[in-house]
Design an enzyme around this catalytic site. Structure first.
Site, PDB file in Angstrom:
ATOM      1  N   THR A 196      11.872  -7.657 -11.144  1.00  0.00           N
ATOM      2  CA  THR A 196      11.372  -9.008 -11.358  1.00  0.00           C
ATOM      3  C   THR A 196       9.998  -9.161 -10.718  1.00  0.00           C
ATOM      4  O   THR A 196       9.829  -8.926  -9.522  1.00  0.00           O
ATOM      5  CB  THR A 196      12.344 -10.042 -10.751  1.00  0.00           C
ATOM      6  OG1 THR A 196      13.633  -9.854 -11.340  1.00  0.00           O
ATOM      7  CG2 THR A 196      11.866 -11.448 -11.008  1.00  0.00           C
ATOM      8  N   GLN A 204      -7.377  -0.860   3.849  1.00  0.00           N
ATOM      9  CA  GLN A 204      -8.073  -1.471   4.988  1.00  0.00           C
ATOM     10  C   GLN A 204      -9.470  -1.964   4.630  1.00  0.00           C
ATOM     11  O   GLN A 204     -10.027  -2.804   5.331  1.00  0.00           O
ATOM     12  CB  GLN A 204      -8.177  -0.465   6.143  1.00  0.00           C
ATOM     13  CG  GLN A 204      -6.847  -0.009   6.705  1.00  0.00           C
ATOM     14  CD  GLN A 204      -6.080  -1.113   7.410  1.00  0.00           C
ATOM     15  OE1 GLN A 204      -6.541  -2.241   7.553  1.00  0.00           O
ATOM     16  NE2 GLN A 204      -4.871  -0.794   7.864  1.00  0.00           N
ATOM     17  N   ASN A 222      -7.749   3.789   8.666  1.00  0.00           N
ATOM     18  CA  ASN A 222      -6.965   2.736   9.303  1.00  0.00           C
ATOM     19  C   ASN A 222      -6.988   2.797  10.822  1.00  0.00           C
ATOM     20  O   ASN A 222      -6.698   1.806  11.489  1.00  0.00           O
ATOM     21  CB  ASN A 222      -5.508   2.801   8.813  1.00  0.00           C
ATOM     22  CG  ASN A 222      -4.894   4.172   9.016  1.00  0.00           C
ATOM     23  OD1 ASN A 222      -5.400   5.167   8.515  1.00  0.00           O
ATOM     24  ND2 ASN A 222      -3.793   4.232   9.748  1.00  0.00           N
ATOM     25  N   ALA A 274      -1.943  -6.899   0.037  1.00  0.00           N
ATOM     26  CA  ALA A 274      -2.375  -8.263   0.353  1.00  0.00           C
ATOM     27  C   ALA A 274      -2.356  -8.565   1.842  1.00  0.00           C
ATOM     28  O   ALA A 274      -3.222  -9.288   2.346  1.00  0.00           O
ATOM     29  CB  ALA A 274      -1.491  -9.270  -0.382  1.00  0.00           C
ATOM     30  N   HIS A 275      -1.389  -8.021   2.580  1.00  0.00           N
ATOM     31  CA  HIS A 275      -1.181  -8.516   3.945  1.00  0.00           C
ATOM     32  C   HIS A 275      -2.209  -8.024   4.954  1.00  0.00           C
ATOM     33  O   HIS A 275      -2.274  -8.543   6.061  1.00  0.00           O
ATOM     34  CB  HIS A 275       0.247  -8.190   4.426  1.00  0.00           C
ATOM     35  CG  HIS A 275       0.475  -6.772   4.792  1.00  0.00           C
ATOM     36  ND1 HIS A 275       0.578  -6.346   6.095  1.00  0.00           N
ATOM     37  CD2 HIS A 275       0.650  -5.666   4.029  1.00  0.00           C
ATOM     38  CE1 HIS A 275       0.810  -5.047   6.125  1.00  0.00           C
ATOM     39  NE2 HIS A 275       0.851  -4.606   4.878  1.00  0.00           N
ATOM     40  N   GLY A 312       0.789  -1.221   0.000  1.00  0.00           N
ATOM     41  CA  GLY A 312       0.000   0.000   0.000  1.00  0.00           C
ATOM     42  C   GLY A 312       0.823   1.274   0.000  1.00  0.00           C
ATOM     43  O   GLY A 312       0.463   2.261  -0.654  1.00  0.00           O
ATOM     44  N   THR A 313       1.931   1.286   0.726  1.00  0.00           N
ATOM     45  CA  THR A 313       2.753   2.493   0.785  1.00  0.00           C
ATOM     46  C   THR A 313       3.315   2.846  -0.579  1.00  0.00           C
ATOM     47  O   THR A 313       3.266   4.004  -1.015  1.00  0.00           O
ATOM     48  CB  THR A 313       3.886   2.320   1.809  1.00  0.00           C
ATOM     49  OG1 THR A 313       3.319   2.271   3.131  1.00  0.00           O
ATOM     50  CG2 THR A 313       4.880   3.473   1.737  1.00  0.00           C
ATOM     51  N   CYS A 355       2.404   2.227  10.879  1.00  0.00           N
ATOM     52  CA  CYS A 355       3.478   2.971  10.214  1.00  0.00           C
ATOM     53  C   CYS A 355       3.929   4.171  11.035  1.00  0.00           C
ATOM     54  O   CYS A 355       4.879   4.852  10.665  1.00  0.00           O
ATOM     55  CB  CYS A 355       3.026   3.415   8.827  1.00  0.00           C
ATOM     56  SG  CYS A 355       2.805   2.023   7.695  1.00  0.00           S
TER      57      CYS A 355
END
Length: 393
Positions: free
Chosen positions: A246, A190, A162, A211-212, A76-77, A333
């Site tokens: 990659t 979120q 968040n 994703a996390h 996201g960042t 963060c």
């Protein structure tokens, strides 16, 4: 003492099925997706297949005559940086004026990026929120009505906060921005998997995801970009359609698997909302001085920001950590900061509320037993700390 994890907004533990998807992709696709040989082509096919899976679940049109794009990022960042910097930096380099309108309750990755762009000459306007944390649309209209000249304007407002879980009227913000000739971006990190996220329906120009927070792997996210909008590369070196480096085929497989698990679990939002409401009721009943921040607004179903008025949030947080409850004093963060929450400050809440607030966030696997036990431990901690405070007086 059994640990109770209530900090899913910081990161959500990966689901076993998602971990299996990552492992399987790692073993099955060892090639570099940019390589032209067989293993590379196999990896590229898997990457593009998962791109289509994710796009379809998010209402992204990648097949029409004017396709949208899904750019995979590290999270996201990076996605938020790419959205803001990708619009503003080319203008600044060309000597043209640029303007950002960001809400006063954005994630640090938006606020700090906006601050750095301001230092380089971009005009930045803060969009205030009301006492529940919802943006002031009347102020947005006033800002958008100001003559822009040759300036390109980008409006960035997150979908779900968040820290408080408060939802923003993104469809309306996107509509008003578009009518004023401005671009729009939303940080949906979120909200994904807990609220409806349909890119075309929201109407924004760009949307950030990761994703996390969704029980997926750490290290992969994405930026959705509407048709016709170019986002220059912020990185250099290596062939890429949108982002050099990659491609993380296995991590993208995990993102697709996590998003698919959320889509297949249609009852997840209602289940989390029920547990959150139960948790808030138990905690506030046990500690009458506790208040739920943003309770009067529409919120994400898994977030509870509870202020233990009269107690210090850092002391409370450490006490709960000793009781094996994982929660947060705000954005992960900005963890470790002793400064008051900028989000709650922007909402204009009382200083004693700001000073005593903690964020609890539930996940897909949170149980009623965990919620009840967490509320019990929190009650004991509150009684102990309030007893200490009374003793000092």
């Amino acid at each position: 003492m059994e640990p109770i994890y209530l900090d899913h907004n910081a990161t959500a533990p990966i689901l076993p099925a998602v971990a299996d998807a990552v492992r399987d992709a790692l073993l099955a696709f060892p090639g570099n997706a940019s390589s032209q040989h067989g293993p590379g082509r196999d990896a590229r096919r898997r990457l593009e297949a998962d791109r289509e899976r994710v796009a379809a679940m998010l209402g992204v049109d990648t097949a029409g005559p004017r396709p949208d794009r899904l750019i995979f990022t590290s999270g996201g960042t990076e996605s938020n940086n790419l959205a803001l910097r990708g619009v503003v930096e080319p203008l600044l380099r060309a000597g043209r004026p640029a303007r950002l309108i960001v809400s006063a309750v954005e994630h640090p990755s938006v606020m700090e990026t906006a601050s750095r762009l301001r230092e380089r000459g971009c005009r930045v306007d803060l969009l205030p929120v009301d006492h529940e944390g919802v943006v002031r649309l009347d102020t947005l209209d006033a800002l958008l009505a100001e003559p822009a000249g040759e300036s390109e304007t980008l409006v960035s407002v997150m979908l779900g906060n968040n820290e408080t879980g408060v939802l923003q009227p993104i469809e309306e913000i996107a509509r008003r921005s578009r009518e004023a000739g401005a671009l729009s971006h939303t940080d949906a990190v979120q909200a994904l998997g807990k609220a409806p996220v349909d890119f075309r329906r929201l109407g924004v120009s760009m949307l950030s995801l990761t994703a996390h927070k969704l029980h997926g792997p750490v290290g992969v996210g994405g930026l959705l970009v509407e048709s016709g909008l170019k986002t220059p590369e912020l990185l250099s070196g290596g062939w890429s359609n949108d982002r050099p480096g990659t491609s993380p085929v296995a991590l993208v497989a995990g993102l697709a698997a996590a998003l698919e698990a959320a889509h297949n679990d249609a009852g997840r939002p209602a289940r989390m909302r029920g547990l959150r409401d139960r948790f808030e009721s138990l905690v506030t009943a046990a500690d009458p001085q506790a208040v739920v921040v943003g309770a009067g607004a529409a919120r994400l179903p898994h977030v509870a920001n509870i202020a233990f008025v009269g107690l210090d949030r850092q002391v409370m947080h450490m006490a709960l950590d000793r009781e094996a409850i994982a929660c947060s004093t705000g954005s992960a963060c900005a963890s470790g900061s002793s400064e008051p929450s900028p989000v709650l400050t922007a909402m204009g809440v009382d200083n004693r509320v700001v000073g005593g607030s903690l964020r609890f966030s539930l996940g897909a696997l949170t149980t009623e037993r965990e919620v009840d036990e967490a509320a019990r431990r929190i009650s004991l901690v509150c009684k102990r700390l309030r007893g200490c405070e009374s003793g000092r007086k």
